[in-house]
Every structure is written in C-alpha cells, then in structure tokens.
Design a protein around this motif. Sequence first.
Motif, short mmCIF file in Angstrom:
data_model
loop_
_atom_site.label_atom_id
_atom_site.label_comp_id
_atom_site.label_asym_id
_atom_site.label_seq_id
_atom_site.Cartn_x
_atom_site.Cartn_y
_atom_site.Cartn_z
N GLU A 88 0.87 -1.12 -0.05
CA GLU A 88 -0.07 -0.20 -0.01
C GLU A 88 0.89 1.27 0.12
O GLU A 88 1.97 1.39 0.76
CB GLU A 88 -1.00 -0.29 1.36
CG GLU A 88 -2.11 -1.04 1.16
CD GLU A 88 -2.93 -0.79 0.38
OE1 GLU A 88 -3.30 0.30 -0.14
OE2 GLU A 88 -3.70 -1.75 -0.01
N ARG A 89 0.38 2.30 -0.66
CA ARG A 89 1.10 3.64 -0.82
C ARG A 89 0.38 4.88 0.17
O ARG A 89 -0.82 4.58 0.28
CB ARG A 89 1.26 4.27 -2.12
CG ARG A 89 1.75 3.31 -3.24
CD ARG A 89 1.73 3.83 -4.70
NE ARG A 89 1.85 2.94 -5.65
CZ ARG A 89 2.28 3.51 -7.07
NH1 ARG A 89 2.52 4.81 -7.18
NH2 ARG A 89 2.28 2.57 -7.67
N GLY A 94 4.10 14.85 3.46
CA GLY A 94 4.36 15.26 2.03
C GLY A 94 5.18 14.33 1.38
O GLY A 94 5.59 14.54 0.07
N ARG A 95 5.43 13.11 1.91
CA ARG A 95 6.31 12.03 1.26
C ARG A 95 5.65 10.60 1.05
O ARG A 95 4.95 10.47 2.02
CB ARG A 95 7.73 12.07 2.12
CG ARG A 95 8.29 13.16 2.19
CD ARG A 95 10.20 12.99 2.79
NE ARG A 95 10.92 14.01 2.89
CZ ARG A 95 10.75 14.90 3.72
NH1 ARG A 95 9.81 15.03 4.72
NH2 ARG A 95 11.68 16.15 3.52
N GLN A 96 6.04 9.91 -0.02
CA GLN A 96 5.48 8.67 -0.13
C GLN A 96 6.29 7.46 1.03
O GLN A 96 7.50 7.42 0.66
CB GLN A 96 5.56 8.45 -1.58
CG GLN A 96 4.55 7.23 -2.00
CD GLN A 96 4.07 7.05 -3.40
OE1 GLN A 96 3.15 6.82 -3.83
NE2 GLN A 96 5.47 7.24 -4.14
N VAL A 97 5.36 6.74 1.54
CA VAL A 97 5.77 5.69 2.08
C VAL A 97 5.00 4.21 1.83
O VAL A 97 3.97 4.40 1.57
CB VAL A 97 5.54 5.60 3.68
CG1 VAL A 97 5.92 4.35 4.45
CG2 VAL A 97 6.61 7.07 4.09
N LEU A 98 5.79 3.34 1.54
CA LEU A 98 5.33 1.93 1.24
C LEU A 98 5.18 1.09 2.39
O LEU A 98 6.04 0.99 3.32
CB LEU A 98 6.15 1.08 0.20
CG LEU A 98 6.15 1.72 -1.10
CD1 LEU A 98 7.09 0.92 -2.17
CD2 LEU A 98 4.86 2.18 -1.92
N VAL A 99 3.80 0.62 2.52
CA VAL A 99 3.62 -0.26 3.71
C VAL A 99 3.40 -1.78 3.06
O VAL A 99 2.58 -2.05 2.21
CB VAL A 99 2.42 0.21 4.62
CG1 VAL A 99 2.06 -0.92 5.63
CG2 VAL A 99 2.55 1.39 5.17
N VAL A 100 4.47 -2.74 3.40
CA VAL A 100 4.31 -3.89 2.62
C VAL A 100 4.09 -4.86 3.76
O VAL A 100 4.67 -5.23 5.03
CB VAL A 100 5.90 -4.22 2.08
CG1 VAL A 100 5.75 -5.66 1.62
CG2 VAL A 100 6.32 -3.17 1.24
N GLN A 101 2.99 -5.64 3.61
CA GLN A 101 2.49 -6.60 4.67
C GLN A 101 2.83 -8.00 4.10
O GLN A 101 2.36 -8.28 2.86
CB GLN A 101 0.93 -6.63 4.79
CG GLN A 101 0.39 -5.36 5.16
CD GLN A 101 0.47 -5.00 6.54
OE1 GLN A 101 0.97 -5.92 7.52
NE2 GLN A 101 0.07 -3.79 7.22
N VAL A 102 3.52 -8.79 5.11
CA VAL A 102 4.10 -10.24 4.56
C VAL A 102 3.14 -11.18 5.84
O VAL A 102 3.31 -11.05 6.94
CB VAL A 102 5.43 -10.13 4.95
CG1 VAL A 102 6.06 -11.35 4.59
CG2 VAL A 102 6.13 -9.08 4.37
#
Length: 214
Positions: A88-89, A94-102
């Motif tokens: 998910e983005r 003001g900055r983009q972070v990715l959240v990666v669910q494992v």
Amino acid sequence: MKAQDASAYIHSLIAEGEHIHQDFKFEISDSRKIARTLSAFSNTDGGRLLIGVKDNGNIAGVRSEEEIYMIDTAASIYCCPEVNVGIERYMADGRQVLVVQVPPAPAKPVMVRNSDGRWLAYVRIADENILATAVHIGAWKCAARDIPHTLNYTAQEREILDTIASGNGLTFQQICRRTAVPGKNAVRLLSLLVHWGIIEICHDGHNFLYSAKR
C-alpha cells in the motif's frame, strides 16, 4: 495505485519502532537482501515493512515504482515458495511511504536464493533477521508431513531429552558432544522433538539454544 494521505497512521506505526513484526527500510537497493526479511517474517508470524523510513524513524520517502518492482522481484524470484505480499502507498508529511504486509507462510520454510546459489531460510528474532538452523528447517518439514508423535522414544531420542533436561539451554554443539549422537542424526531427532512440542528453540542474542518446553 494512488497514495493515501495518512500521516497520523504512518506516524503511529513508526512510534512502535522496529520489532519482531515490523522493520524500517530507508530504501531498497538489493532485492536479494529484502528477500531475507520476507523469508524471516514468513517463517515466523508475519510482519510489516515500512519502506521510505530511516532507522531513526524519520520519513525519507521513496520513488514507489522502482521500490515496488524490487519488492515483487524479491518475493517472486528470490523467495521459494513465492511470498504473497500486500503493498500500500501512503503519503506522510508530503512524502510517499510503502507499507508492505508479509503474511506468515502457510507452508514453511520460505527459502532465499543466496548470491552463491544456495537456498537459505531466515527467522525473525526481535528486530533482526537471523539465519535459520537445520533444525528449524527440519521441524518445518516435519510439520508439513504431519509426522505423528510416537508413544515410545528411541534410545537416542531419550538420551537427547535427558541431556537437554540436565542443562539450562544447550547449543547444538553441546548436545552433540554430551550425547555422542552424530550431527545428522541429532538434526533429525531435534527436528522431531521440536515438531512434537517436546523441546523449543530459543535465542540468547548469540546462539540458538534447545531447552525443554515449559
């Protein structure tokens, strides 16, 4: 996939710090390295990666397309079996972070192809990815085969159990020395005992230790 504006949510995750279920990554420069984290989370209880967050919790942001490609490469090419990650983005400050669910793997172990072509597995201990032992891998394979618990122990199984019971957590090498059970047999027997829930594997910060299950 449009980024969602969720600064409060991202900051709440960052406030947890890095732990057994969460890891921060400033950036992804090597798919093989990130595959180790995917393997560790998959082989433990699952977890979450925050991409674009420094180790100190500061948000740096990412160029998402490149990062997503490298995560997908890590999950599908460098992991076996493939890890089904969710990405998910989010916009935070003001900055983009990715959240990666494992998710935890339905069938363990999830192995990672090393630079020399070997396949290795990892486990998550606190906030670190630690190389799994042959006993970890053996116990997972016993679980996959659903090997039933026997009513009577063999002489070697009993010897290993008695030796473990006499110590306050023993390394694999200590068990082999005290029982004179050959290494391959010790791996097989310890794997069965872990699978049956008779003994457990702990980590003291330096070594994996085997002790009676409480």
